[in-house]
Design an enzyme around this catalytic site. Structure first.
Site, PDB file in Angstrom:
ATOM      1  N   SER A   1       7.748   0.562  11.701  1.00  0.00           N
ATOM      2  CA  SER A   1       7.177  -0.671  12.259  1.00  0.00           C
ATOM      3  C   SER A   1       7.678  -0.842  13.680  1.00  0.00           C
ATOM      4  O   SER A   1       8.747  -0.337  14.039  1.00  0.00           O
ATOM      5  CB  SER A   1       7.629  -1.870  11.424  1.00  0.00           C
TER       6      SER A   1
ATOM      7  N   TYR B   1      14.335  -6.261   7.174  1.00  0.00           N
ATOM      8  CA  TYR B   1      13.105  -5.484   7.381  1.00  0.00           C
ATOM      9  C   TYR B   1      13.272  -4.615   8.637  1.00  0.00           C
ATOM     10  O   TYR B   1      13.066  -3.405   8.606  1.00  0.00           O
ATOM     11  CB  TYR B   1      11.898  -6.418   7.513  1.00  0.00           C
TER      12      TYR B   1
HETATM   13  N1  LIG Z   1       0.695  -4.966   7.945  1.00  0.00           N
HETATM   14  C1  LIG Z   1       1.535  -4.999   8.979  1.00  0.00           C
HETATM   15  O1  LIG Z   1       1.484  -5.925   9.845  1.00  0.00           O
HETATM   16  C2  LIG Z   1       2.565  -3.906   9.140  1.00  0.00           C
HETATM   17  C3  LIG Z   1       3.204  -3.778  10.390  1.00  0.00           C
HETATM   18  C4  LIG Z   1       4.144  -2.786  10.560  1.00  0.00           C
HETATM   19  C5  LIG Z   1       4.438  -1.914   9.536  1.00  0.00           C
HETATM   20  N2  LIG Z   1       3.813  -2.047   8.334  1.00  0.00           N
HETATM   21  C6  LIG Z   1       4.184  -1.112   7.257  1.00  0.00           C
HETATM   22  O2  LIG Z   1       3.026  -0.465   6.768  1.00  0.00           O
HETATM   23  C7  LIG Z   1       3.271  -0.015   5.437  1.00  0.00           C
HETATM   24  C8  LIG Z   1       2.042  -0.321   4.583  1.00  0.00           C
HETATM   25  O3  LIG Z   1       1.891  -1.730   4.481  1.00  0.00           O
HETATM   26  P1  LIG Z   1       0.482  -2.460   4.570  1.00  0.00           P
HETATM   27  O4  LIG Z   1       0.477  -3.254   5.810  1.00  0.00           O
HETATM   28  O5  LIG Z   1      -0.619  -1.517   4.326  1.00  0.00           O
HETATM   29  O6  LIG Z   1       0.661  -3.521   3.384  1.00  0.00           O
HETATM   30  P2  LIG Z   1      -0.037  -3.650   1.951  1.00  0.00           P
HETATM   31  O7  LIG Z   1      -1.494  -3.746   2.083  1.00  0.00           O
HETATM   32  O8  LIG Z   1       0.694  -4.760   1.274  1.00  0.00           O
HETATM   33  O9  LIG Z   1       0.327  -2.261   1.238  1.00  0.00           O
HETATM   34  C9  LIG Z   1       1.608  -1.973   0.752  1.00  0.00           C
HETATM   35  C10 LIG Z   1       1.503  -0.817  -0.210  1.00  0.00           C
HETATM   36  O10 LIG Z   1       2.819  -0.515  -0.716  1.00  0.00           O
HETATM   37  C11 LIG Z   1       2.748  -0.432  -2.137  1.00  0.00           C
HETATM   38  N3  LIG Z   1       4.031  -0.800  -2.727  1.00  0.00           N
HETATM   39  C12 LIG Z   1       4.728  -1.949  -2.561  1.00  0.00           C
HETATM   40  N4  LIG Z   1       5.832  -1.956  -3.320  1.00  0.00           N
HETATM   41  C13 LIG Z   1       5.832  -0.773  -3.999  1.00  0.00           C
HETATM   42  C14 LIG Z   1       6.694  -0.196  -4.957  1.00  0.00           C
HETATM   43  N5  LIG Z   1       7.788  -0.839  -5.401  1.00  0.00           N
HETATM   44  N6  LIG Z   1       6.393   1.030  -5.450  1.00  0.00           N
HETATM   45  C15 LIG Z   1       5.275   1.684  -5.034  1.00  0.00           C
HETATM   46  N7  LIG Z   1       4.429   1.198  -4.127  1.00  0.00           N
HETATM   47  C16 LIG Z   1       4.690  -0.030  -3.621  1.00  0.00           C
HETATM   48  C17 LIG Z   1       1.639  -1.417  -2.522  1.00  0.00           C
HETATM   49  O11 LIG Z   1       1.040  -1.044  -3.746  1.00  0.00           O
HETATM   50  P3  LIG Z   1       1.300  -1.726  -5.180  1.00  0.00           P
HETATM   51  O12 LIG Z   1       1.457  -3.203  -4.969  1.00  0.00           O
HETATM   52  O13 LIG Z   1       0.072  -1.344  -5.955  1.00  0.00           O
HETATM   53  O14 LIG Z   1       2.536  -1.062  -5.701  1.00  0.00           O
HETATM   54  C18 LIG Z   1       0.633  -1.154  -1.409  1.00  0.00           C
HETATM   55  O15 LIG Z   1      -0.162  -0.045  -1.725  1.00  0.00           O
HETATM   56  C19 LIG Z   1       4.552  -0.707   4.974  1.00  0.00           C
HETATM   57  O16 LIG Z   1       5.612   0.226   4.995  1.00  0.00           O
HETATM   58  C20 LIG Z   1       4.789  -1.786   6.024  1.00  0.00           C
HETATM   59  O17 LIG Z   1       6.161  -2.068   6.203  1.00  0.00           O
HETATM   60  C21 LIG Z   1       2.880  -3.023   8.101  1.00  0.00           C
END
Ligand SMILES: NC(=O)c1ccc[n+]([C@@H]2O[C@H](COP(=O)([O-])OP(=O)(O)OC[C@H]3O[C@@H](n4cnc5c(N)ncnc54)[C@H](OP(=O)(O)O)[C@@H]3O)[C@@H](O)[C@H]2O)c1
Length: 279
Positions: free
Chosen positions: A141, A154
């Site tokens: 991130s 985080y």
């Molecule tokens: N969205 C943003 O603004 C942002 C910014 C910077 C970085 N990121 C990073 O991008 C990555 C993806 O996030 P996203 O934005 O796409 O959010 P998201 O839509 O909430 O997706 C998160 C994914 O992680 C999975 N997950 C969560 N806990 C888990 C666990 N205990 N075991 C296995 N899988 C798990 C969830 O699936 P299930 O619930 O089905 O397990 C989901 O598929 C993350 O690492 C996040 O930190 C996001």
């Protein structure tokens, strides 16, 4: 028949950035191993991508924040002799004062961002280095570059991801191993992330939001150009670039001043809501 691209394992494939990686990689001809907890979503995605792109896609439901789930994915990855790509993407955020936060949830986040990334990378690298081919993307991130109140752990776990990725890239280069690594550092992205964290997206101006498609496309372009750290979006690249010129002590002082202002504003808004509540 063996797939020329090999297999890509994507964690957190049930929504957001992970689901878009799955789509883009399927379109490039990769077979897929899709990991997350929500089995129904993974199965539906695997079915539709296999049908659309003529690839093999396996739904592998597992909770990576707990030992049993993590070990099962680790074994599956270690045994995958066609694995050519791993995307450590699963993650979530925790908002609030560290001292008041739920410690179990904190531990889950550390296990997911740090322990799972470390163990799955270890499992993948052994076979990748033996076959002289492989790509690992760690979805970090932009928060990795700064420290902010209400977001302490985080940022810290994402800083670990960047540091780990960079150190591993240097180590593998020293060995002459042809493995590509990338730490992808997105800013605000429209996914389920903020919903899960319980944060209203309206607190961030619309122009700062990016889509998962923007993020994944920049990551894939970065891989073509062998970029180790990829920061999608000019706003975020400028922000990270400018951070280099601000002394740490000044940066901390500015962060405290800004956070106090936000806190006063939020307290004011909550108080006015309280007084306008119907009795
Ligand atoms: N969205 C943003 O603004 C942002 C910014 C910077 C970085 N990121 C990073 O991008 C990555 C993806 O996030 P996203 O934005 O796409 O959010 P998201 O839509 O909430 O997706 C998160 C994914 O992680 C999975 N997950 C969560 N806990 C888990 C666990 N205990 N075991 C296995 N899988 C798990 C969830 O699936 P299930 O619930 O089905 O397990 C989901 O598929 C993350 O690492 C996040 O930190 C996001």
């Amino acid at each position: 028949m063996t797939n020329r691209r090999g297999m890509a394992a994507v964690t957190g494939a049930s929504s957001g950035i992970g689901a878009v990686y799955a789509e883009r990689l399927a379109a490039q001809g990769y077979d897929l191993l899709l990991v997350a907890r929500r089995k129904d979503r993974l199965e539906e995605l695997a079915r539709s991508l296999a049908e659309k792109h003529g690839i093999r896609a396996e739904a592998f439901p597992a909770d990576l924040a707990h030992d049993e789930g993590l070990r099962s994915v680790e074994s599956r990855i270690a045994a995958a002799d066609t694995l050519t790509m791993l995307v450590n993407n699963a993650g979530f955020g925790i908002r609030g004062l560290f001292q008041e936060s739920d410690l179990a949830r904190q531990e889950e986040m550390h296990r997911l961002h740090i322990i799972a990334t470390m163990r799955l990378t270890h499992a993948a690298l052994r076979s990748m280095t033996a076959r002289g081919r492989g790509t690992i993307v760690n979805v970090s991130s932009v928060a990795a570059f700064s420290q902010s109140p209400w977001n302490t752990t985080y940022s810290a776990t994402k800083a670990w991801m960047n540091s780990f990725t960079e150190a591993l890239a240097v180590e593998l280069k020293t060995l002459g191993a042809p493995i590509k690594l990338q730490a992808l550092c997105p800013g605000f992205t429209v996914t389920e992330f903020h919903e899960v964290m319980g944060v209203d997206r309206k607190i961030v101006p619309a122009s700062w939001w990016m889509t998962s498609e923007d993020i994944v496309d920049e990551s894939l372009r970065g891989l073509e150009r062998n970029k180790l750290i990829v920061i999608p979006g000019w706003r975020y690249r400028t922000y990270v670039f400018l951070l280099r010129f601000i002394p740490n002590s000044l940066r901390r002082a500015l962060t405290v001043a800004f956070a106090r202002r936000v806190r006063r504003k939020l307290a004011g808004a909550a108080a006015s809501q309280e007084t306008t509540k119907p009795v």
